[in-house]
Design a protein around this motif. Structure first.
Motif, PDB file in Angstrom:
ATOM      1  N   GLY A  58      -4.357   0.687   3.328  1.00 22.68           N
ATOM      2  CA  GLY A  58      -4.274   0.714   4.782  1.00 22.68           C
ATOM      3  C   GLY A  58      -5.511   1.318   5.407  1.00 22.68           C
ATOM      4  O   GLY A  58      -6.351   1.923   4.734  1.00 22.68           O
ATOM      5  N   LYS A  78      -2.015   4.653   3.641  1.00 24.01           N
ATOM      6  CA  LYS A  78      -0.993   3.782   3.067  1.00 24.01           C
ATOM      7  C   LYS A  78      -1.593   2.915   1.983  1.00 24.01           C
ATOM      8  O   LYS A  78      -2.739   2.470   2.090  1.00 24.01           O
ATOM      9  CB  LYS A  78      -0.375   2.880   4.133  1.00 24.01           C
ATOM     10  CG  LYS A  78       0.833   3.463   4.790  1.00 24.01           C
ATOM     11  CD  LYS A  78       1.614   2.391   5.518  1.00 24.01           C
ATOM     12  CE  LYS A  78       2.867   2.997   6.085  1.00 24.01           C
ATOM     13  NZ  LYS A  78       3.739   2.002   6.689  1.00 24.01           N
ATOM     14  N   TYR A  80      -0.434  -0.572  -0.172  1.00 20.13           N
ATOM     15  CA  TYR A  80       0.511  -1.682  -0.270  1.00 20.13           C
ATOM     16  C   TYR A  80       0.464  -2.231  -1.694  1.00 20.13           C
ATOM     17  O   TYR A  80      -0.621  -2.363  -2.260  1.00 20.13           O
ATOM     18  CB  TYR A  80       0.152  -2.768   0.742  1.00 20.13           C
ATOM     19  CG  TYR A  80       0.196  -2.250   2.159  1.00 20.13           C
ATOM     20  CD1 TYR A  80       1.381  -2.293   2.890  1.00 20.13           C
ATOM     21  CD2 TYR A  80      -0.930  -1.693   2.757  1.00 20.13           C
ATOM     22  CE1 TYR A  80       1.438  -1.803   4.187  1.00 20.13           C
ATOM     23  CE2 TYR A  80      -0.877  -1.194   4.056  1.00 20.13           C
ATOM     24  CZ  TYR A  80       0.302  -1.253   4.756  1.00 20.13           C
ATOM     25  OH  TYR A  80       0.352  -0.753   6.032  1.00 20.13           O
ATOM     26  N   LYS A  98       7.972  -5.463  -3.751  1.00 20.57           N
ATOM     27  CA  LYS A  98       6.754  -5.180  -3.010  1.00 20.57           C
ATOM     28  C   LYS A  98       7.075  -4.012  -2.089  1.00 20.57           C
ATOM     29  O   LYS A  98       8.239  -3.640  -1.914  1.00 20.57           O
ATOM     30  CB  LYS A  98       6.255  -6.389  -2.221  1.00 20.57           C
ATOM     31  CG  LYS A  98       7.136  -6.778  -1.060  1.00 20.57           C
ATOM     32  CD  LYS A  98       6.525  -7.937  -0.299  1.00 20.57           C
ATOM     33  CE  LYS A  98       7.390  -8.276   0.905  1.00 20.57           C
ATOM     34  NZ  LYS A  98       6.806  -9.337   1.710  1.00 20.57           N
ATOM     35  N   ASP A 100       5.255  -0.366   0.244  1.00 14.40           N
ATOM     36  CA  ASP A 100       4.124   0.486   0.598  1.00 14.40           C
ATOM     37  C   ASP A 100       4.462   1.936   0.282  1.00 14.40           C
ATOM     38  O   ASP A 100       5.619   2.319   0.189  1.00 14.40           O
ATOM     39  CB  ASP A 100       3.750   0.325   2.073  1.00 14.40           C
ATOM     40  CG  ASP A 100       4.878   0.702   3.004  1.00 14.40           C
ATOM     41  OD1 ASP A 100       5.164   1.906   3.143  1.00 14.40           O
ATOM     42  OD2 ASP A 100       5.481  -0.203   3.614  1.00 14.40           O
ATOM     43  N   ARG A 121       7.847   6.251   0.387  1.00 15.25           N
ATOM     44  CA  ARG A 121       7.637   4.923  -0.171  1.00 15.25           C
ATOM     45  C   ARG A 121       8.775   4.001   0.212  1.00 15.25           C
ATOM     46  O   ARG A 121       9.902   4.445   0.411  1.00 15.25           O
ATOM     47  CB  ARG A 121       7.471   4.971  -1.689  1.00 15.25           C
ATOM     48  CG  ARG A 121       8.707   5.365  -2.451  1.00 15.25           C
ATOM     49  CD  ARG A 121       8.397   6.037  -3.763  1.00 15.25           C
ATOM     50  NE  ARG A 121       7.455   7.109  -3.655  1.00 15.25           N
ATOM     51  CZ  ARG A 121       7.782   8.400  -3.524  1.00 15.25           C
ATOM     52  NH1 ARG A 121       9.017   8.759  -3.512  1.00 15.25           N
ATOM     53  NH2 ARG A 121       6.870   9.315  -3.414  1.00 15.25           N
TER      54      ARG A 121
END
Length: 132
Positions: A58, A78, A80, A98, A100, A121
């Motif tokens: 991020g 962040k 990802y 999936k 972040d 998370r």
């Protein structure tokens, strides 16, 4: 010359390995506010994460500081990712995931010398593999 921003990704990989191996010491080194040992073992008793791939970092501004409820200041970043959720008993992938992870780096207080730590998370299942 600006340094590459790799610390959170390294911490996340270390965390993932600690979860797989049920290594509480390594897990707690990665967390800003780790759960206690019994909670850790209960949370990850049946599953762990593997195949972790960092997809994106991020936006990050090293001059932007936030403050927590205790008044300690920190930087936020962040990460990802994508990974697999693996059933511990069978070592079988049961879900593609999936999500972040928020990382914090405290500038003051008791965690100031610990570097980047996992704070929050989110895991989202992108596919469910049904057992046959």
């Amino acid at each position: 010359k600006k340094e590459a921003f790799v610390d959170p990704a390294y911490v996340f990989l270390k965390w993932s390995s600690a979860i797989k191996n049920l290594n509480y010491k390594e897990y707690s080194e990665c967390e800003a506010f780790p759960k206690d040992d019994l909670v850790f073992r209960e949370l990850f008793r049946d599953y762990y994460f593997s195949g972790l791939q960092i997809r994106n970092l991020g936006k990050y501004n090293e001059n932007e500081l936030k403050s927590g409820p205790e008044g300690y200041r920190y930087r936020l970043r962040k990460v990802y990712f994508e990974c697999n959720r693996v059933e511990r008993r069978t070592s079988r992938i049961v879900q593609e995931m999936k999500g972040d992870v928020e990382f914090v780096s405290f500038t003051n207080g008791p965690n100031a010398d610990r570097g980047w730590l996992m704070y929050n998370r989110t895991f989202i299942a992108t596919e469910i593999n049904l057992k046959k």
